[in-house]
Design a protein around this motif. Structure first.
Motif, PDB file in Angstrom:
ATOM      1  N   SER A  55       0.819  -1.218   0.000  1.00 51.89           N
ATOM      2  CA  SER A  55       0.000   0.000   0.000  1.00 51.89           C
ATOM      3  C   SER A  55       0.846   1.259   0.000  1.00 51.89           C
ATOM      4  CB  SER A  55      -0.921   0.001   1.228  1.00 51.89           C
ATOM      5  OG  SER A  55      -1.801  -1.102   1.213  1.00 51.89           O
ATOM      6  N   LEU A  56       2.070   1.165   0.519  1.00 56.41           N
ATOM      7  CA  LEU A  56       2.950   2.326   0.588  1.00 56.41           C
ATOM      8  C   LEU A  56       3.798   2.503  -0.671  1.00 56.41           C
ATOM      9  CD1 LEU A  56       4.080   1.982   4.317  1.00 56.41           C
ATOM     10  CD2 LEU A  56       2.602   3.765   3.366  1.00 56.41           C
ATOM     11  N   GLU A  57       3.697   1.559  -1.600  1.00 56.23           N
ATOM     12  CA  GLU A  57       4.381   1.734  -2.881  1.00 56.23           C
ATOM     13  C   GLU A  57       3.825   2.988  -3.569  1.00 56.23           C
ATOM     14  OE1 GLU A  57       6.852   0.194  -4.515  1.00 56.23           O
ATOM     15  OE2 GLU A  57       7.242  -1.100  -2.781  1.00 56.23           O
ATOM     16  N   PRO A  58       4.677   3.779  -4.227  1.00 56.56           N
ATOM     17  CA  PRO A  58       4.224   5.072  -4.769  1.00 56.56           C
ATOM     18  C   PRO A  58       2.961   4.999  -5.623  1.00 56.56           C
ATOM     19  CG  PRO A  58       6.607   4.923  -4.885  1.00 56.56           C
ATOM     20  CD  PRO A  58       6.123   3.578  -4.420  1.00 56.56           C
ATOM     21  N   ALA A  59       2.889   4.046  -6.554  1.00 57.59           N
ATOM     22  CA  ALA A  59       1.710   3.971  -7.425  1.00 57.59           C
ATOM     23  C   ALA A  59       0.462   3.610  -6.629  1.00 57.59           C
ATOM     24  CB  ALA A  59       1.942   2.952  -8.536  1.00 57.59           C
ATOM     25  N   ALA A  60       0.598   2.650  -5.720  1.00 54.71           N
ATOM     26  CA  ALA A  60      -0.547   2.241  -4.908  1.00 54.71           C
ATOM     27  C   ALA A  60      -0.980   3.374  -3.989  1.00 54.71           C
ATOM     28  CB  ALA A  60      -0.191   1.007  -4.083  1.00 54.71           C
ATOM     29  N   GLN A  61      -0.018   4.031  -3.385  1.00 55.96           N
ATOM     30  CA  GLN A  61      -0.348   5.123  -2.473  1.00 55.96           C
ATOM     31  C   GLN A  61      -1.073   6.248  -3.206  1.00 55.96           C
ATOM     32  OE1 GLN A  61       1.907   7.932   0.832  1.00 55.96           O
ATOM     33  NE2 GLN A  61       3.007   6.263  -0.143  1.00 55.96           N
ATOM     34  N   ALA A  62      -0.618   6.551  -4.404  1.00 51.83           N
ATOM     35  CA  ALA A  62      -1.287   7.597  -5.181  1.00 51.83           C
ATOM     36  C   ALA A  62      -2.737   7.226  -5.464  1.00 51.83           C
ATOM     37  CB  ALA A  62      -0.530   7.829  -6.488  1.00 51.83           C
ATOM     38  N   GLU A  63      -2.974   5.968  -5.821  1.00 51.63           N
ATOM     39  CA  GLU A  63      -4.344   5.528  -6.111  1.00 51.63           C
ATOM     40  C   GLU A  63      -5.201   5.532  -4.851  1.00 51.63           C
ATOM     41  OE1 GLU A  63      -6.722   1.846  -8.325  1.00 51.63           O
ATOM     42  OE2 GLU A  63      -4.523   1.905  -8.328  1.00 51.63           O
TER      43      GLU A  63
END
Length: 361
Positions: A268-276
């Motif tokens: 969830s803290l990965e940049p793409a996931a966090q942005a979504e």
């Protein structure tokens, strides 16, 4: 021969026997068609990348998790902008709160907090051996920080500031929190509970990390249950100065965050996931604005919420109104004698509740 009926009854600690029950939000029964707006959950399902991380981690549940959640702590530290030795994770922010209190509260120490506020506060204080000192929130649902500061005595060990306040919704402003911290002795721990931080849009809200840098007696309490949609996996964390963090870590439950929860949080803290995920938060904030505007048009004068819920101070009518909402297909969270909290959920769920609320005017 002594029977079980003749055996002496094992006494519980007096504090445990007197604990108030934590009442979770109501759940729909099997087959029931009810909208669940009772638990401040994120209504969006997990991201595919998070589900994939959960599935991969499930293949390793025969192994113990990393006891100190090293990767997750490092990721959270980078996310927050602090050093890794300032972050402690636990099985949800409630468990982390309990560990914070266990680290600093001696038997009989006073813990000051607003009321009504988070339902777990009196329970965690009593379990830690502390004495609760409650300060009423103002009629507009805001914390009365001057009154809380005045409630501090030489016996006070901790003060808890919930912002946005659960269940009333208002956020504490930076200037009033600065004045509060100036009035509280530096040897009193101030827990700033920011469980709904990501939903805040008030420009006057404080910067918790900046506060922590300037006030070493501050501990921030945060969670991935709400904005990040991991309520079912229980990942909370505290941010504190290193010495306090080490004390919290020392009393934390070993292996308190499961391997599956750690991997899901990291995904969830990965940049793409966090942005979504934060786009979803923006959508919920927009829905919150729509709901509160509709309620205002109906004639409701509610506290200004910066969380993912709204608060109705219904007093003695609370339980009856909650029952009526359930009959209409909507589960809400009543606090008997005080009021009712209604989460922001799917648009259809919110519309169903708005129809109910309109009938109460």
């Amino acid at each position: 021969m002594t029977t079980a009926a003749d055996s002496p009854i094992v006494p519980l600690r007096a504090a445990v026997a007197a604990l108030p029950a934590y009442v979770p939000g109501a759940r729909p029964g099997a087959g029931a068609k009810l909208w669940k707006l009772s638990s401040n959950e994120n209504p969006y399902p997990p991201l595919p990348s998070v589900l994939a991380a959960i599935a991969d981690a499930a293949a390793e549940v025969n192994r113990y998790p990393d006891m100190f959640a090293t990767e997750l702590v490092e990721a959270l530290a980078a996310h927050v902008g602090v050093d890794a030795d300032q972050v402690v994770v636990g099985n949800g922010s409630v468990a982390v709160l309990g560990h914070v209190l266990q680290a600093v509260v001696e038997h009989g120490d006073e813990v000051v907090y607003p009321w009504r506020s988070f339902e777990a506060y009196p329970i965690t204080v009593a379990v830690a051996g502390g004495t609760s000192v409650t300060v009423p929130v103002r009629p507009d649902g805001r914390l009365d920080l001057p009154a809380m500061a005045a409630a501090v005595t030489p016996r006070t060990r901790v003060v808890m500031v919930c912002t946005p306040n659960n269940p009333t919704g208002p956020v504490v402003h930076a200037d009033e929190l600065e004045m509060f911290l100036a009035a509280v002795p530096r040897d009193v721990l101030v827990i700033v509970d920011e469980a709904y931080l990501e939903f805040v849009r008030d420009p006057q809200a404080p910067d918790g990390v900046d506060l922590l840098r300037r006030h070493p007696n501050v501990v921030l309490l945060r969670t991935l249950s709400k904005a990040y949609g991991l309520a079912g996996l229980r990942v909370g964390y505290a941010v504190a100065e290193p010495r306090v963090a080490a004390g919290i870590r020392a009393v934390s439950t070993p292996f308190g965050v499961s391997h599956i929860a750690q991997r899901a949080a990291l995904a969830s803290l990965e940049p793409a996931a966090q942005a979504e995920l934060l786009e979803r938060v923006d959508a919920l904030v927009a829905e919150r604005a729509r709901v509160t505007a509709a309620l205002a048009e109906q004639g409701w004068d509610l506290p200004e919420t910066h969380a993912n819920f709204v608060w109705f101070a219904l007093g003695d009518a609370t339980v009856d109104r909650a029952a009526e909402a359930r009959e209409a297909g909507v589960l809400v969270r009543p606090f008997a004698g005080d009021g009712m909290r209604v989460s922001i959920g799917e648009r259809e769920a919110n519309d169903a509740f708005l129809a109910v609320a309109a009938r109460w005017r």
